[in-house]
Motif scaffolding. Sequence first.
Motif: not given
Ligand code: FES
Lengths: 449, 121
Positions: B42-49, B61-68, B79-81
């Motif tokens: 669960r990504c702490p940015h939006t909760g996405a997988r 590296t999260c595949s959604h907004h590339l946060a690391q 931080f996310p893009m």
């Molecule tokens: S959901 Fe992971 S960076 Fe936005």
Amino acid sequence: MTGAALADPPLVGAITVGGERLLQQRCDRESFAEYRAAGGYRNAVRGAGVLRELSVAGLRGRGGAAFPTAIKWQAVAERPGPRHVVVNAEEGEPASAKDRWLLRHRPHIVVEGALAAASAIGADTIWIYVADRPAAESAREAAAELRADTSLGPIPRINVVEVPHTYVAGEETSVVRAIDGGPALPTTKPPRPFERGAAGSPTLVQNAETLAHVALIVRSGAKQFRGAGSNTAPGTLLLTISGDCIRPGLVEVATGTRLREVLALAGGVRGGGAPAGFAFGGYFGGIAGPRTVDLPIEHDALRTEGIGLGCGAVIVLGTHRCVVAVAATIGKFFAAQSAHQCGVCVRGTAAIQGALERLRGGRADPANVEQLQRFAGLVRGRGACALPDGAANVVESLIREFPGTVADHVGRVCLRCRLPVDDVIPNLAARPVTSGARPEETRSREESQ
Amino acid sequence: MKLEKVACLEELSDRKLLRLKGPGYDLCIVLTDNKVHAFANRCPHTGARLHASRVRHNVLTCSHHLAQFDLCSGSVLTFPMEGLDVEKTGPLVVFDAEVDADGWVSVDLGEIELYGRGPVR
Ligand code: FES
Ligand SMILES: Cc1cc2nc3c(=O)[nH]c(=O)nc-3n(C[C@H](O)[C@H](O)[C@H](O)COP(=O)(O)O)c2cc1C
Ligand code: SF4
């Protein structure tokens, strides 16, 4: 409005270690031969080496969000091809002029950066995406000059796409939509362009200035690049300084330089005295108070103060300006530039505009100020693109940075608010074409190879 | 709660995420630089997988907004893009993972009830 020529910004100067990097004191266009003679297109690093060098350089995007470039390149490179590179030089922020200056006067430094990106991520097509006609012509000429020279070996196809100059046209999903033949309007995400962009392929959308820095990194190396600027956002950046200053124009500074030094380069505040404040990021980053002169110009440092540096456009507001009038004018701009696709954006930006106009006109009561703040919270992050966040930034920065001024406007008419501010807060000639737009009317595309 | 013998070291190919999902938990384990890491899916940015994300050395590296995120500490490296509340992105929830002498991986989820219900942040 496709192909209108915008004003050519004068150069103001540079505060960097080792002098100017991107800017040169020139009014003409640097030709292929001239660029080559000065060391251009002789990049020492190619292919995967570019990505490694970029990662060490720590280059961050100059289009607004300051995202680390290497991470985005990696995300595109690891997806299956074909892949595309887009030079985003649309420059929708009305107060910014850096990208069009680069393409008009130094097109090859941008194109070399795009070629390096294409070689690093394995892209076979480059799109140069612009709103300014002279910049588009200069880019076409650069592509033709490259084609005529066979010494560089095979290079990707370079296409130039021209779109009307609107605020949302530079947003990356608008960019890929326009390249694919649609109107230059944002789409919902996901997919993001790095996943699925132009022609459904992974696409690297990168600001023109960012790519110009890439050209210098492949030529002189990461170490040299990091020789100027802060540790977390190294290098130099281009600032467009305008408004109430004596010499408005473009400045190249090492990140971390104080705004006070930039203001001095621009000849100081017109009319003398202390500035009333600064509009940041173009219009997106909010309005900051006079204290900002002593803050370092660096994304992270400004962000912790609640200010967005955006694409580096800074508008100086002279002593005689009322920041409420400035905020109301910017609020009106965002409402007009909404692409009318998302309900929250249409209603939210209109409500913010209305509330700011009431404050400017002396018709607001304390409840209206609270309402204004609530509107800002409601629209933030709710649009398909971040345009509503720009309107929210203006409201929140106004209330945070100028609480006394806002309080003075409640139920009271401010005479300074009556003075027009259009001379420092310019508008755009075009609005997003929202309904019934036939793609061929909104864009013109030229394939140059 | 401790999940015993969730995977065998041989099943884990280098840097490939293995998703473990069960009642009240959803996590990923990954072998990188000869060390096994476990973290909430669960990504702490939006909760996405996160199970489609990329791992290199100890960086996720999260595949959604590339946060690391740093897989050792969970801290945010980049931080996310874009997206909502980019700078409010909290750390990644990481768990202790142990490999026993026979090559079995166990994961200590700690206060799993808390994790199952609330937001990761
Ligand atoms: S959901 Fe992971 S960076 Fe936005
Ligand atoms: C409403 C809106 C308008 C934008 N306009 C521009 C623009 O004119 N030029 C630009 O380079 N980026 C613009 N961006 C940012 C792009 O979406 C994208 O992030 C950027 O081109 C990436 O380049 P960079 O990483 O080099 O900064 C805009 C973003 C938003 C939300
Ligand atoms: S948020 Fe506004 S500008 Fe952005 S896509 Fe939606 S309607 Fe258009």
